[in-house]
Scaffold this active site. Structure first.
Site, PDB file in Angstrom:
ATOM      1  N   LYS A  70      70.518  90.823  13.329  1.00  0.00           N
ATOM      2  CA  LYS A  70      70.893  90.866  14.752  1.00  0.00           C
ATOM      3  C   LYS A  70      71.249  92.279  15.184  1.00  0.00           C
ATOM      4  CE  LYS A  70      75.303  89.823  16.243  1.00  0.00           C
ATOM      5  NZ  LYS A  70      75.916  90.758  17.175  1.00  0.00           N
ATOM      6  N   ASN A  71      72.126  92.952  14.391  1.00  0.00           N
ATOM      7  CA  ASN A  71      72.662  94.230  14.858  1.00  0.00           C
ATOM      8  C   ASN A  71      71.681  95.381  14.706  1.00  0.00           C
ATOM      9  OD1 ASN A  71      74.889  92.908  15.732  1.00  0.00           O
ATOM     10  ND2 ASN A  71      76.141  93.386  13.942  1.00  0.00           N
ATOM     11  N   ARG A 125      77.447  92.694  23.951  1.00  0.00           N
ATOM     12  CA  ARG A 125      77.972  94.021  23.615  1.00  0.00           C
ATOM     13  C   ARG A 125      76.849  95.049  23.596  1.00  0.00           C
ATOM     14  NH1 ARG A 125      82.288  96.968  23.489  1.00  0.00           N
ATOM     15  NH2 ARG A 125      82.324  98.642  21.961  1.00  0.00           N
ATOM     16  N   ARG A 155      87.732  97.487  22.936  1.00  0.00           N
ATOM     17  CA  ARG A 155      86.510  98.003  22.297  1.00  0.00           C
ATOM     18  C   ARG A 155      85.950  99.110  23.193  1.00  0.00           C
ATOM     19  NH1 ARG A 155      82.802  93.053  20.380  1.00  0.00           N
ATOM     20  NH2 ARG A 155      81.906  94.630  18.987  1.00  0.00           N
ATOM     21  N   PRO A 156      86.578 100.285  23.161  1.00  0.00           N
ATOM     22  CA  PRO A 156      86.135 101.376  24.049  1.00  0.00           C
ATOM     23  C   PRO A 156      84.761 101.913  23.655  1.00  0.00           C
ATOM     24  CG  PRO A 156      87.762 102.168  22.486  1.00  0.00           C
ATOM     25  CD  PRO A 156      87.672 100.693  22.286  1.00  0.00           C
ATOM     26  N   ILE A 157      84.130 102.660  24.540  1.00  0.00           N
ATOM     27  CA  ILE A 157      82.873 103.332  24.186  1.00  0.00           C
ATOM     28  C   ILE A 157      82.993 104.829  24.436  1.00  0.00           C
ATOM     29  CG2 ILE A 157      81.443 101.274  24.541  1.00  0.00           C
ATOM     30  CD1 ILE A 157      80.494 102.546  27.195  1.00  0.00           C
ATOM     31  N   ASP A 158      84.218 105.339  24.286  1.00  0.00           N
ATOM     32  CA  ASP A 158      84.454 106.772  24.531  1.00  0.00           C
ATOM     33  C   ASP A 158      83.613 107.671  23.628  1.00  0.00           C
ATOM     34  OD1 ASP A 158      86.309 105.534  22.612  1.00  0.00           O
ATOM     35  OD2 ASP A 158      86.952 107.594  22.256  1.00  0.00           O
ATOM     36  N   GLN A 159      83.359 107.241  22.407  1.00  0.00           N
ATOM     37  CA  GLN A 159      82.562 108.079  21.481  1.00  0.00           C
ATOM     38  C   GLN A 159      81.085 108.115  21.881  1.00  0.00           C
ATOM     39  OE1 GLN A 159      84.154 109.930  18.922  1.00  0.00           O
ATOM     40  NE2 GLN A 159      85.836 109.198  20.240  1.00  0.00           N
ATOM     41  N   ILE A 179      89.385  97.443  11.136  1.00  0.00           N
ATOM     42  CA  ILE A 179      88.449  97.894  12.176  1.00  0.00           C
ATOM     43  C   ILE A 179      88.883  97.448  13.568  1.00  0.00           C
ATOM     44  CG2 ILE A 179      86.037  97.838  12.954  1.00  0.00           C
ATOM     45  CD1 ILE A 179      86.377  99.226  10.222  1.00  0.00           C
TER      46      ILE A 179
HETATM   47  C1  EPZ Z   1      79.102  96.791  15.989  1.00  0.00           C
HETATM   48  O1  EPZ Z   1      80.036  96.758  17.056  1.00  0.00           O
HETATM   49  C2  EPZ Z   1      78.673  95.353  15.793  1.00  0.00           C
HETATM   50  N1  EPZ Z   1      78.034  94.867  17.017  1.00  0.00           N
HETATM   51  C3  EPZ Z   1      79.873  94.478  15.448  1.00  0.00           C
HETATM   52  O2  EPZ Z   1      79.370  93.192  15.134  1.00  0.00           O
HETATM   53  C4  EPZ Z   1      80.568  95.032  14.217  1.00  0.00           C
HETATM   54  O3  EPZ Z   1      81.765  94.291  13.999  1.00  0.00           O
HETATM   55  C5  EPZ Z   1      80.904  96.513  14.412  1.00  0.00           C
HETATM   56  O4  EPZ Z   1      79.718  97.238  14.774  1.00  0.00           O
HETATM   57  C6  EPZ Z   1      81.489  97.134  13.152  1.00  0.00           C
HETATM   58  O5  EPZ Z   1      80.580  97.002  12.091  1.00  0.00           O
HETATM   59  C7  EPZ Z   1      76.755  95.256  17.275  1.00  0.00           C
HETATM   60  O6  EPZ Z   1      76.153  95.987  16.495  1.00  0.00           O
HETATM   61  C8  EPZ Z   1      76.141  94.715  18.527  1.00  0.00           C
HETATM   62  P1  EPZ Z   1      82.030 100.119  16.347  1.00  0.00           P
HETATM   63  P2  EPZ Z   1      80.509  98.150  17.743  1.00  0.00           P
HETATM   64  O7  EPZ Z   1      81.615 101.006  17.447  1.00  0.00           O
HETATM   65  O8  EPZ Z   1      79.362  99.076  17.787  1.00  0.00           O
HETATM   66  C9  EPZ Z   1      86.274 101.662  17.814  1.00  0.00           C
HETATM   67  C10 EPZ Z   1      79.138  90.903  15.225  1.00  0.00           C
HETATM   68  O9  EPZ Z   1      79.882  89.970  14.903  1.00  0.00           O
HETATM   69  N2  EPZ Z   1      85.470 102.459  18.767  1.00  0.00           N
HETATM   70  O10 EPZ Z   1      81.611 100.444  14.941  1.00  0.00           O
HETATM   71  O11 EPZ Z   1      81.208  97.824  18.986  1.00  0.00           O
HETATM   72  C11 EPZ Z   1      86.176 100.171  18.118  1.00  0.00           C
HETATM   73  O12 EPZ Z   1      87.174  99.796  19.049  1.00  0.00           O
HETATM   74  C12 EPZ Z   1      79.701  92.083  15.964  1.00  0.00           C
HETATM   75  O13 EPZ Z   1      77.902  90.988  14.958  1.00  0.00           O
HETATM   76  C13 EPZ Z   1      86.110 103.414  19.552  1.00  0.00           C
HETATM   77  O14 EPZ Z   1      87.322 103.593  19.477  1.00  0.00           O
HETATM   78  O15 EPZ Z   1      81.553  98.629  16.637  1.00  0.00           O
HETATM   79  C14 EPZ Z   1      86.434  99.539  16.781  1.00  0.00           C
HETATM   80  O16 EPZ Z   1      87.830  99.474  16.563  1.00  0.00           O
HETATM   81  C15 EPZ Z   1      81.189  91.930  16.232  1.00  0.00           C
HETATM   82  N3  EPZ Z   1      85.369 104.141  20.424  1.00  0.00           N
HETATM   83  C16 EPZ Z   1      85.826 100.546  15.800  1.00  0.00           C
HETATM   84  O17 EPZ Z   1      85.689 101.775  16.512  1.00  0.00           O
HETATM   85  C17 EPZ Z   1      84.005 103.976  20.544  1.00  0.00           C
HETATM   86  O18 EPZ Z   1      83.371 104.685  21.353  1.00  0.00           O
HETATM   87  C18 EPZ Z   1      84.442 100.140  15.299  1.00  0.00           C
HETATM   88  O19 EPZ Z   1      83.620  99.921  16.429  1.00  0.00           O
HETATM   89  C19 EPZ Z   1      83.381 103.014  19.734  1.00  0.00           C
HETATM   90  C20 EPZ Z   1      84.120 102.273  18.848  1.00  0.00           C
END
Ligand code: EPZ
Length: 435
Positions: free
Chosen positions: A33-34, A104, A133-137, A340
């Site tokens: 999926k991801n 997402r 779940r920010p997207i600042d990065q 996480i």
């Molecule tokens: C992806 O989410 C997956 N979703 C998630 O799977 C998965 O849990 C996650 O990666 C971690 O492996 C998809 O791929 C669609 P991150 P994503 O950016 O990209 C923080 C599932 O069940 N963060 O790695 O949102 C964030 O808040 C789903 O399939 C920032 O602070 O995860 C989190 O605490 C659930 N700023 C951590 O980083 C940002 O700009 C990891 O988030 C981005 C993230």
């Protein structure tokens, strides 16, 4: 693609699971999926046809394909898991709110549209409620590559004044899967060299990079924490097959162990599963692997273990929830630490209603093993919470009704049929639509 509707007007609302049946036999894994939700938007980068195989037949994919169609892409379903995309005539760079908020992964449209057209208007993403779940990065990366970003009236507006992005050196403050993927999408066509430092290393990152390279991109280092992308030249259409789903593989491995079963999982990639395999072995589960198969067998009487979720190759946060279901019947106390997300323990209330003995303190759950779980009506509060409820229902005495099936269908293709094929007793409960 996927529909909740069993027959005209009926909507699948619950899985009704009669527990206590050990799973046995063989089951094949679907596409990841991801990986799929990033690879499909990547087709926007080329003025040509991409044929993608092993696409999972799940509702998150249906949503992404709906967004691509809305932008003007031609989407041809060759069969339920093969799609041809032609983005030559994409004419829009704005994604409707009602489509983007459903998942997402809609944030990947920002990177792909910016990369191809130099502009994007996309609402903030939806997705499972796991805390903030920010997207600042993501935005930090786009800004470094020359995009000006405004966030107003519920939309993210990103545009490069020159109409193109340029290479940049980007250090991620947080190891983020989404930000790493999104910057890859934006950098593939950008002029010059982009370097992502502190990049995520998940298998789906490597899969996206391999797909982009098959289109003529020049990406090196995917799967390590430094990725180099040399853009600036046109990409071309490509044929690609998506990797098997690491989290579906893990969910089925856990279900086999939880029911005292004997299951061979085929079409998997054992090296993606090392952290889980190691934990199952620690518990006393038999795990063996070769080529693309993983054999999991358990006679019960499992030892408690401690789990700490980490970025890849650590224990995946997406397996924390189904794994905790297994730990509820282990001998002794297990400590589960979620590093996480800040709110990924909501489902534990539901496990308690089935007799689990779990205490939650901040980001840690202490699971004291009990003899057995007892079936009960429970609700999936997000996708992987749904996996946790299914595993608990399979191992419980009696009947468990799992509501919130719509979350489960976002990320698992026909999970009930796969489990029934392994000897599980699961029925679908439907209600006539709109009633
Ligand atoms: C992806 O989410 C997956 N979703 C998630 O799977 C998965 O849990 C996650 O990666 C971690 O492996 C998809 O791929 C669609 P991150 P994503 O950016 O990209 C923080 C599932 O069940 N963060 O790695 O949102 C964030 O808040 C789903 O399939 C920032 O602070 O995860 C989190 O605490 C659930 N700023 C951590 O980083 C940002 O700009 C990891 O988030 C981005 C993230």
């Amino acid at each position: 693609m996927i529909e909740n509707h069993i027959k005209e007007g009926a909507v699948l609302t619950k899985y009704v699971i009669s527990g206590g049946n050990p799973l046995h036999g063989e089951v094949e894994i679907s596409g990841a999926k991801n990986a799929a939700v990033a690879i499909l938007p990547a087709a926007l980068l080329v003025d040509g046809v991409c044929r993608i195989e092993n696409v999972p037949n799940i509702s998150d994919v249906t949503m992404i394909l709906g967004i691509l169609r809305d932008l003007g892409a031609e989407v041809r379903m060759i069969n339920p898991t093969t799609v041809e995309l032609d983005c030559s005539h994409v004419y829009k760079q704005n994604v409707p709110y009602e489509l983007a908020r459903q998942i997402r992964a809609s944030y990947y449209l920002i990177g792909a549209l910016l990369g191809r057209f130099g502009r994007a208007e996309v609402p903030p993403p939806g997705g499972c409620d796991l805390g903030v779940r920010p997207i600042d990065q993501h935005l930090k990366g786009f800004y470094a590559m020359g995009a000006e970003i405004q966030v107003e009236n519920g939309f993210i507006y990103a545009a490069s004044p020159t109409g193109r992005l340029h290479g940049a050196q980007i250090y991620l403050d947080v190891v983020s899967v989404g930000a790493t993927m999104n910057i890859l999408l934006a950098a593939a066509l950008a002029d010059g060299l982009t370097v992502i430092e502190n990049a995520a290393k998940e298998p789906h990152i490597v899969d996206l990079a391999n797909f982009l390279n098959s289109m003529g991109a020049r990406i090196k280092g995917a799967g390590t924490d430094i990725i180099r992308i040399t853009g600036g030249r046109e990409l071309h259409g490509s044929n690609y097959t998506i990797i098997p789903d690491q989290i579906e593989t893990g969910t089925l491995m856990i279900a086999a162990a939880a029911t005292g079963g004997d299951v061979v999982i085929t079409g998997a990639i054992p090296t993606h599963m090392e952290s889980l395999s190691a934990k199952l072995l620690e518990m006393g589960v038999y795990v063996s692997e070769d080529d693309d198969r993983i054999h999991v067998r358990s006679e019960g009487n499992l030892r408690a273990v401690n789990i700490k979720t980490q970025v890849y190759p650590g224990f995946p946060t997406d397996l924390q929830q189904p794994m905790t279901s297994l730990l509820t019947i282990a001998n002794g106390s297990s400590i589960v630490t979620e590093t996480i997300y800040e709110a990924r323990f909501k489902y534990i209330e539901e496990l308690r209603r089935m007799g689990a003995n779990i205490r939650v303190i901040d980001r840690t759950a202490i699971v004291d093993g009990v003899d057995r779980l007892i079936g009960a009506p429970v609700t999936a509060t997000d996708l992987r919470a749904g996996a946790s409820m299914i595993v608990a229902g399979l191992m419980a005495d009696g009947v468990t009704e799992v509501s919130g099936v719509k979350y489960i269908m976002r990320g698992y293709e026909d999970i009930d049929k796969k489990l029934i094929g392994l000897g599980a007793h699961i029925e679908r409960s439907v209600k006539m639509g709109g009633l």
